[in-house]
Design a protein around this motif. Structure first.
Motif, PDB file in Angstrom:
ATOM      1  N   LYS A  13      -2.633  26.776 -26.931  1.00 29.50           N
ATOM      2  CA  LYS A  13      -1.856  26.710 -28.166  1.00 29.50           C
ATOM      3  C   LYS A  13      -0.477  26.156 -27.830  1.00 29.50           C
ATOM      4  O   LYS A  13       0.210  26.681 -26.950  1.00 29.50           O
ATOM      5  N   PHE A  14      -0.104  25.108 -28.523  1.00 29.34           N
ATOM      6  CA  PHE A  14       1.174  24.474 -28.204  1.00 29.34           C
ATOM      7  C   PHE A  14       2.338  25.439 -28.426  1.00 29.34           C
ATOM      8  O   PHE A  14       3.363  25.356 -27.747  1.00 29.34           O
ATOM      9  N   GLY A  15       2.179  26.365 -29.346  1.00 28.47           N
ATOM     10  CA  GLY A  15       3.242  27.327 -29.629  1.00 28.47           C
ATOM     11  C   GLY A  15       3.579  28.238 -28.465  1.00 28.47           C
ATOM     12  O   GLY A  15       4.640  28.875 -28.456  1.00 28.47           O
ATOM     13  N   THR A  16       2.679  28.312 -27.477  1.00 25.26           N
ATOM     14  CA  THR A  16       2.941  29.159 -26.302  1.00 25.26           C
ATOM     15  C   THR A  16       3.684  28.403 -25.202  1.00 25.26           C
ATOM     16  O   THR A  16       4.093  29.001 -24.207  1.00 25.26           O
ATOM     17  N   ILE A  17       3.845  27.094 -25.373  1.00 27.28           N
ATOM     18  CA  ILE A  17       4.510  26.270 -24.358  1.00 27.28           C
ATOM     19  C   ILE A  17       6.030  26.430 -24.483  1.00 27.28           C
ATOM     20  O   ILE A  17       6.598  26.231 -25.555  1.00 27.28           O
ATOM     21  N   GLN A  18       6.676  26.773 -23.371  1.00 26.16           N
ATOM     22  CA  GLN A  18       8.130  26.959 -23.364  1.00 26.16           C
ATOM     23  C   GLN A  18       8.857  25.987 -22.431  1.00 26.16           C
ATOM     24  O   GLN A  18      10.032  25.691 -22.641  1.00 26.16           O
ATOM     25  N   TYR A  19       8.155  25.509 -21.407  1.00 27.51           N
ATOM     26  CA  TYR A  19       8.814  24.711 -20.371  1.00 27.51           C
ATOM     27  C   TYR A  19       8.140  23.350 -20.186  1.00 27.51           C
ATOM     28  O   TYR A  19       7.002  23.136 -20.596  1.00 27.51           O
ATOM     29  N   TYR A  20       8.881  22.468 -19.550  1.00 30.95           N
ATOM     30  CA  TYR A  20       8.296  21.229 -19.043  1.00 30.95           C
ATOM     31  C   TYR A  20       8.745  21.068 -17.591  1.00 30.95           C
ATOM     32  O   TYR A  20       9.789  21.594 -17.185  1.00 30.95           O
ATOM     33  N   ASP A  21       7.951  20.378 -16.821  1.00 31.65           N
ATOM     34  CA  ASP A  21       8.213  20.244 -15.386  1.00 31.65           C
ATOM     35  C   ASP A  21       9.262  19.166 -15.135  1.00 31.65           C
ATOM     36  O   ASP A  21       8.954  17.974 -15.117  1.00 31.65           O
ATOM     37  N   ALA A  22      10.499  19.597 -14.945  1.00 30.55           N
ATOM     38  CA  ALA A  22      11.591  18.671 -14.631  1.00 30.55           C
ATOM     39  C   ALA A  22      11.812  18.566 -13.128  1.00 30.55           C
ATOM     40  O   ALA A  22      12.676  17.818 -12.671  1.00 30.55           O
ATOM     41  N   LEU A  23      11.028  19.319 -12.354  1.00 32.37           N
ATOM     42  CA  LEU A  23      11.209  19.359 -10.903  1.00 32.37           C
ATOM     43  C   LEU A  23      10.301  18.375 -10.172  1.00 32.37           C
ATOM     44  O   LEU A  23      10.441  18.186  -8.957  1.00 32.37           O
ATOM     45  N   ASN A  24       9.377  17.769 -10.929  1.00 34.28           N
ATOM     46  CA  ASN A  24       8.375  16.890 -10.306  1.00 34.28           C
ATOM     47  C   ASN A  24       7.658  17.611  -9.163  1.00 34.28           C
ATOM     48  O   ASN A  24       7.551  17.105  -8.041  1.00 34.28           O
ATOM     49  N   THR A  25       7.198  18.787  -9.459  1.00 34.86           N
ATOM     50  CA  THR A  25       6.518  19.592  -8.443  1.00 34.86           C
ATOM     51  C   THR A  25       5.226  18.914  -7.996  1.00 34.86           C
ATOM     52  O   THR A  25       4.565  18.224  -8.790  1.00 34.86           O
ATOM     53  N   PRO A  26       4.858  19.079  -6.745  1.00 36.57           N
ATOM     54  CA  PRO A  26       3.611  18.477  -6.246  1.00 36.57           C
ATOM     55  C   PRO A  26       2.412  18.933  -7.074  1.00 36.57           C
ATOM     56  O   PRO A  26       2.359  20.078  -7.539  1.00 36.57           O
ATOM     57  N   SER A  27       1.479  18.041  -7.256  1.00 35.71           N
ATOM     58  CA  SER A  27       0.334  18.332  -8.120  1.00 35.71           C
ATOM     59  C   SER A  27      -0.540  19.463  -7.593  1.00 35.71           C
ATOM     60  O   SER A  27      -1.277  20.088  -8.358  1.00 35.71           O
ATOM     61  N   MET A  28      -0.452  19.747  -6.280  1.00 32.50           N
ATOM     62  CA  MET A  28      -1.283  20.840  -5.755  1.00 32.50           C
ATOM     63  C   MET A  28      -0.734  22.212  -6.114  1.00 32.50           C
ATOM     64  O   MET A  28      -1.427  23.217  -5.992  1.00 32.50           O
ATOM     65  N   LEU A  29       0.525  22.258  -6.580  1.00 31.39           N
ATOM     66  CA  LEU A  29       1.108  23.533  -6.986  1.00 31.39           C
ATOM     67  C   LEU A  29       0.813  23.784  -8.460  1.00 31.39           C
ATOM     68  O   LEU A  29       1.122  22.945  -9.310  1.00 31.39           O
ATOM     69  N   PRO A  30       0.233  24.919  -8.787  1.00 24.40           N
ATOM     70  CA  PRO A  30      -0.047  25.211 -10.199  1.00 24.40           C
ATOM     71  C   PRO A  30       1.243  25.497 -10.963  1.00 24.40           C
ATOM     72  O   PRO A  30       2.171  26.110 -10.439  1.00 24.40           O
ATOM     73  N   LEU A  31       1.277  25.031 -12.186  1.00 27.14           N
ATOM     74  CA  LEU A  31       2.420  25.305 -13.048  1.00 27.14           C
ATOM     75  C   LEU A  31       2.168  26.585 -13.839  1.00 27.14           C
ATOM     76  O   LEU A  31       1.019  26.953 -14.086  1.00 27.14           O
ATOM     77  N   PRO A  32       3.218  27.275 -14.246  1.00 28.06           N
ATOM     78  CA  PRO A  32       3.035  28.440 -15.119  1.00 28.06           C
ATOM     79  C   PRO A  32       2.270  28.047 -16.382  1.00 28.06           C
ATOM     80  O   PRO A  32       2.373  26.911 -16.858  1.00 28.06           O
ATOM     81  N   SER A  33       1.521  28.972 -16.924  1.00 35.22           N
ATOM     82  CA  SER A  33       0.654  28.673 -18.068  1.00 35.22           C
ATOM     83  C   SER A  33       1.429  28.268 -19.321  1.00 35.22           C
ATOM     84  O   SER A  33       0.867  27.641 -20.221  1.00 35.22           O
ATOM     85  N   ASN A  34       2.713  28.618 -19.376  1.00 33.86           N
ATOM     86  CA  ASN A  34       3.518  28.258 -20.543  1.00 33.86           C
ATOM     87  C   ASN A  34       4.327  26.979 -20.315  1.00 33.86           C
ATOM     88  O   ASN A  34       5.374  26.773 -20.922  1.00 33.86           O
ATOM     89  N   THR A  35       3.807  26.128 -19.419  1.00 27.93           N
ATOM     90  CA  THR A  35       4.464  24.859 -19.103  1.00 27.93           C
ATOM     91  C   THR A  35       3.597  23.696 -19.581  1.00 27.93           C
ATOM     92  O   THR A  35       2.376  23.707 -19.395  1.00 27.93           O
ATOM     93  N   LEU A  36       4.227  22.714 -20.172  1.00 27.38           N
ATOM     94  CA  LEU A  36       3.502  21.538 -20.653  1.00 27.38           C
ATOM     95  C   LEU A  36       2.863  20.815 -19.467  1.00 27.38           C
ATOM     96  O   LEU A  36       3.521  20.597 -18.447  1.00 27.38           O
ATOM     97  N   PRO A  37       1.582  20.459 -19.563  1.00 26.05           N
ATOM     98  CA  PRO A  37       0.928  19.747 -18.458  1.00 26.05           C
ATOM     99  C   PRO A  37       1.706  18.499 -18.031  1.00 26.05           C
ATOM    100  O   PRO A  37       2.325  17.826 -18.853  1.00 26.05           O
ATOM    101  N   ARG A  38       1.646  18.210 -16.745  1.00 23.24           N
ATOM    102  CA  ARG A  38       2.434  17.114 -16.169  1.00 23.24           C
ATOM    103  C   ARG A  38       2.166  15.769 -16.840  1.00 23.24           C
ATOM    104  O   ARG A  38       3.085  14.997 -17.106  1.00 23.24           O
ATOM    105  N   ASP A  39       0.879  15.467 -17.070  1.00 18.52           N
ATOM    106  CA  ASP A  39       0.550  14.137 -17.595  1.00 18.52           C
ATOM    107  C   ASP A  39       1.048  13.940 -19.022  1.00 18.52           C
ATOM    108  O   ASP A  39       1.317  12.814 -19.445  1.00 18.52           O
ATOM    109  N   ILE A  40       1.196  15.022 -19.763  1.00 22.10           N
ATOM    110  CA  ILE A  40       1.756  14.915 -21.115  1.00 22.10           C
ATOM    111  C   ILE A  40       3.276  14.818 -21.037  1.00 22.10           C
ATOM    112  O   ILE A  40       3.897  14.017 -21.742  1.00 22.10           O
TER     113      ILE A  40
END
Length: 241
Positions: free
Chosen positions: A189-216
């Motif tokens: 649900k988009f309403g649960t998204i709070q963050y976006y990855d501004a750190l360019n974290t390596p793809s092997m590291l999982p992002l928190p579930s409330n973070t917008l997917p990297r490719d989007i």
């Protein structure tokens, strides 16, 4: 007076004959094989219903004859943005959307964008024989839809385009929509998204579930992510926690 009535009935008969030819073309000939949008576009040109000169009553009588039959007018539609083939449906269950972006995210039986401004489609609209995909219809459909990544991106771009220009509507839509993340294979649900990855974290590291997917995230600018989507840059501490 009798001659005038006879002439009107004759013109209406011409309209009825045109309707029979139209129905045969759509339901018989076009159902035999998969037709392209161009095929339908060429076919609909014959039913442009241009105003008659010098007497507009002539064209009006022909149009009335065409629509005097009570059976449905069948039209080609695209059921989903990803569909390659068109499906014939009654015009009363088809929808018009004159924004190209809507066609890229909305799963409704939409008249192909290439055909929406044809004279025939405009005539159906004038006769109230076709539906309009307005904002309320779009909102209702999105409430029960799971968008793909590409559909989500197109929706967001539409919400913040000049076609909408309504921040409250955009915010409401973002709160109700869901999308599928192909990486996690989860519906989010988009309403649960709070963050976006501004750190360019390596793809092997999982992002928190409330973070917008990297490719989007990669599609949108910092201004869009923060000011339009109201997202916060992900911090290192959020990754650790």
């Amino acid at each position: 007076a009798y001659i005038s009535i006879w002439n009107t009935e004759l013109l209406m008969s011409i309209g009825q004959i045109a309707r029979l030819i139209y129905d045969r073309t759509m339901l018989t000939d076009f159902n035999k094989s998969q037709k392209l949008i161009d095929d339908y576009e060429i076919s609909l040109i014959s039913y442009s219903f241009q105003s008659s000169v010098p007497d507009g009553k002539i064209g009006k009588a022909i149009i009335e004859g065409f629509f005097v039959l009570k059976n449905d007018v069948f039209l080609p539609t695209q059921q989903k943005p990803s569909d390659k083939c068109l499906t014939l449906v009654p015009s009363t269950t088809a929808f018009l959307a004159r924004s190209k972006r809507i066609h890229k995210f909305l799963s409704l039986p939409l008249i192909p964008f290439q055909l929406v401004d044809s004279s025939f489609i405009r005539t159906l609209e004038k006769w109230a024989l076709i539906n309009i995909a307005d904002r309320s219809i779009i909102e209702k459909k999105l409430l029960s839809s799971i968008l793909s990544k590409d559909e989500l991106i197109e929706l967001i771009q539409w919400l913040f385009s000049e076609d909408v220009a309504d921040k409250l509507y955009a915010k409401r839509i973002l709160l109700i929509i869901s999308f599928n993340d192909p990486c996690s294979h989860c519906n989010i649900k988009f309403g649960t998204i709070q963050y976006y990855d501004a750190l360019n974290t390596p793809s092997m590291l999982p992002l928190p579930s409330n973070t917008l997917p990297r490719d989007i995230t990669a599609v949108f600018s910092k201004d869009q992510l923060e000011n339009q989507l109201s997202l916060t840059p992900l911090k290192l501490i959020d990754l650790v926690n």
